[in-house]
Design an enzyme around this catalytic site. Structure first.
Site, PDB file in Angstrom:
ATOM      1  N   PHE A 141     -28.196  10.992  -5.533  1.00 43.22           N
ATOM      2  CA  PHE A 141     -29.529  11.187  -5.907  1.00 43.22           C
ATOM      3  C   PHE A 141     -30.029  11.744  -6.942  1.00 43.22           C
ATOM      4  O   PHE A 141     -29.512  12.430  -7.616  1.00 43.22           O
ATOM      5  CB  PHE A 141     -30.121  12.459  -4.833  1.00 43.22           C
ATOM      6  CG  PHE A 141     -31.714  12.687  -4.933  1.00 43.22           C
ATOM      7  CD1 PHE A 141     -32.634  11.633  -4.150  1.00 43.22           C
ATOM      8  CD2 PHE A 141     -32.229  13.298  -5.678  1.00 43.22           C
ATOM      9  CE1 PHE A 141     -33.797  11.677  -4.336  1.00 43.22           C
ATOM     10  CE2 PHE A 141     -33.790  13.353  -5.763  1.00 43.22           C
ATOM     11  CZ  PHE A 141     -34.418  12.454  -5.230  1.00 43.22           C
ATOM     12  N   ASP A 226     -25.002  14.713 -13.995  1.00 40.27           N
ATOM     13  CA  ASP A 226     -26.496  14.958 -13.490  1.00 40.27           C
ATOM     14  C   ASP A 226     -26.481  16.208 -12.951  1.00 40.27           C
ATOM     15  O   ASP A 226     -26.150  16.658 -11.977  1.00 40.27           O
ATOM     16  CB  ASP A 226     -26.993  14.043 -12.264  1.00 40.27           C
ATOM     17  CG  ASP A 226     -28.329  14.230 -11.964  1.00 40.27           C
ATOM     18  OD1 ASP A 226     -28.766  15.228 -12.525  1.00 40.27           O
ATOM     19  OD2 ASP A 226     -29.030  13.357 -11.066  1.00 40.27           O
ATOM     20  N   LYS A 255     -35.310  20.661 -13.153  1.00 39.40           N
ATOM     21  CA  LYS A 255     -35.756  21.836 -12.036  1.00 39.40           C
ATOM     22  C   LYS A 255     -35.842  23.255 -12.513  1.00 39.40           C
ATOM     23  O   LYS A 255     -36.970  23.479 -13.194  1.00 39.40           O
ATOM     24  CB  LYS A 255     -34.811  21.457 -10.875  1.00 39.40           C
ATOM     25  CG  LYS A 255     -34.943  20.346 -10.169  1.00 39.40           C
ATOM     26  CD  LYS A 255     -34.311  20.342  -8.863  1.00 39.40           C
ATOM     27  CE  LYS A 255     -34.782  19.059  -8.213  1.00 39.40           C
ATOM     28  NZ  LYS A 255     -33.624  18.022  -7.763  1.00 39.40           N
TER      29      LYS A 255
HETATM   30  C1  LIG Z   1     -34.040  16.379  -7.974  1.00 37.78           C
HETATM   31  C2  LIG Z   1     -33.075  15.771  -8.788  1.00 37.78           C
HETATM   32  C3  LIG Z   1     -33.310  14.656  -9.686  1.00 37.78           C
HETATM   33  C4  LIG Z   1     -34.828  14.218 -10.109  1.00 37.78           C
HETATM   34  O1  LIG Z   1     -35.725  15.162 -10.522  1.00 37.78           O
HETATM   35  P1  LIG Z   1     -37.171  15.002 -10.259  1.00 37.78           P
HETATM   36  O2  LIG Z   1     -37.835  16.125 -11.119  1.00 37.78           O
HETATM   37  O3  LIG Z   1     -37.789  15.169  -8.753  1.00 37.78           O
HETATM   38  O4  LIG Z   1     -37.498  13.733 -10.765  1.00 37.78           O
HETATM   39  C5  LIG Z   1     -32.391  14.259 -10.381  1.00 37.78           C
HETATM   40  N1  LIG Z   1     -31.120  14.422 -10.084  1.00 37.78           N
HETATM   41  C6  LIG Z   1     -30.747  15.419  -9.208  1.00 37.78           C
HETATM   42  C7  LIG Z   1     -29.366  15.739  -9.207  1.00 37.78           C
HETATM   43  C8  LIG Z   1     -31.772  16.024  -8.607  1.00 37.78           C
HETATM   44  O5  LIG Z   1     -31.362  17.039  -7.462  1.00 37.78           O
END
Ligand SMILES: *Cc1c(COP(=O)(O)O)cnc(C)c1O
Length: 409
Positions: A141, A226, A255
């Site tokens: 994700f 990520d 985040k």
């Molecule tokens: C939440 C998330 C994203 C995307 O972040 P947004 O601020 O919602 O665009 C990307 N990678 C990971 C692993 C995430 O958990």
């Protein structure tokens, strides 16, 4: 009750129906707690998908936000500001990497990483034009842009949104042999979450990331982690890659980087990767603005000063041990690292959503992920007694669900 239903009715009447929130209307937050319209208090086990690692309305971060907003908030990158440099320096210190490119949302940081990896492939590795491939694990994700959902394995994230960008190859998560088989001379990057968050807090086998690091180095492929969700202390280390002593070539953060106050993200990378960007290649109106930079810097400093990674490690161990000690037959598995914990609910017992609704009635807010997993990812400032309270609430919630099932049966 009337105000509650009014607020929910307005969302329902005027909002796009792309979410199915729990029936609670929140009005205030402080530390690990949230309050609803009737003044009921809840322990927050969501932390806005880890964006609120420092707790709600952290007074120091709020002060930085307010002061900076009064001084200078948005300028665009057409000019330098006194806030950006110190933020970039701290991003490099925190990650051990060389240069940072600030954006706003996690998805934008991921898009930035994809652009950097592809351009590095063409300009540095020598991949023929438009042939670059990026390998991603099944269950990834990384956000909701069309490019990103294009490499998702989740049918609902993709359905109706094609056509998708080519150049992505999927491999099973945690399978190093599959990764090795997937690498070709056109592979520019392996883009991976050290622990898969939205897939249901999936922890890969021990040594997976280390083996991926060695493989990527040997094959001249970038390892990009990520860490939008796992980064900044969440898993008990500064970065989740640190848990395996792995240094990636690039990392995406988001985040928690915004201190729970505003969206701040970044792609941070090795010198030769970031060197592919020249003025005009890439940008963002809001990325790196002084408001975001001031709050982001303060958040990174707070992470160090309050030793929040260590805090997450200790409280997470307590949490996982106490969840396991419940020995509840409905709990099929407890997994995670630090304060990123997933409790797998036996689908024969109840859907995870039902457990979350029962938890809500016990004063704990969480959200199911993938039908069967209840997420426990509180702010990293949670205390020992608050962890005790959350586990007791889960125990009561499971009893309530059980009692409800018996009544139905
Ligand atoms: C939440 C998330 C994203 C995307 O972040 P947004 O601020 O919602 O665009 C990307 N990678 C990971 C692993 C995430 O958990």
């Amino acid at each position: 009750m009337t105000t509650t239903s009014t607020a929910m009715a307005l969302e329902d009447r005027y909002g796009a129906r792309n979410y199915a929130p729990l029936p609670v209307v929140l009005t205030r937050g402080e530390g690990v707690y949230l309050w609803d319209e009737e003044g009921r208090r809840y322990l927050d086990m969501m932390s806005a998908y880890s964006a609120v690692s420092f707790g709600h309305s952290h007074p120091e971060l709020v002060a930085v936000l307010v002061q900076q907003a009064q001084r200078l908030a948005i300028t665009s990158r057409a000019f330098h500001t006194d806030r950006l440099g110190p933020f970039l320096e701290q991003l490099c210190r925190t990650t051990g990497l060389d240069r940072a490119l600030p954006m706003n949302t996690g998805a934008e940081a991921v898009e930035t990483a994809i652009k950097a990896a592809r351009k590095w492939g063409y300009k540095v590795k020598g991949v023929p034009q438009d042939q670059a491939q990026i390998i991603v694990p099944h269950g990834n994700f990384a956000g909701r842009t069309t490019t990103i959902v294009g490499f998702s394995s989740e049918a609902q994230y993709r359905d109706g949104f094609g056509p998708f960008a080519p150049g992505f190859v999927q491999v099973p998560y945690g399978d190093i042999a599959a990764l090795e088989r997937a690498i070709t001379p056109h592979t520019v990057a392996f883009f991976v979450e050290p622990i898969q968050g939205e897939a249901g807090i999936v922890v890969p086998p021990e040594g997976y990331l280390r083996a991926a690091r060695e493989l990527c180095t040997r094959c001249d492929v970038l390892l990009i982690c990520d860490e939008v969700q796992t980064g900044l202390g969440r898993t008990g280390a500064r970065l989740a890659c640190d848990l395996e002593g792995v240094k990636p070539d690039g990392v995406t953060l988001g985040k928690a980087l915004g201190g729970g106050l505003l969206p701040v993200s970044a792609f941070v990378a090795r010198e030769d990767v970031m060197a592919v960007f020249t003025p005009g290649d890439h940008g963002s109106t809001f990325g790196g603005n002084p408001l975001a930079a001031a709050v982001g810097l303060a958040a990174l400093q707070l992470l160090e000063r309050e030793r929040l990674a260590e805090q997450a490690r200790v409280r997470g161990a307590q949490f996982m041990a106490q969840l396991a000690a419940l020995r509840h037959p409905a709990i099929a598995e407890v997994r995670g690292r630090g304060l990123l914990i997933g409790v797998e609910i036996d689908p024969g017992f109840a859907p995870a959503r039902t457990v979350c609704e029962a938890l809500m009635r016990e004063g704990v807010l969480s959200k199911d992920t993938h039908d069967t997993v209840v997420r426990f990812a509180p702010p990293l400032v949670i205390t020992e007694a608050q962890v005790d309270a959350a586990v007791e609430a889960l125990s009561r919630a499971l009893r309530a669900v059980e009692a409800g099932r018996r009544r139905v049966a």
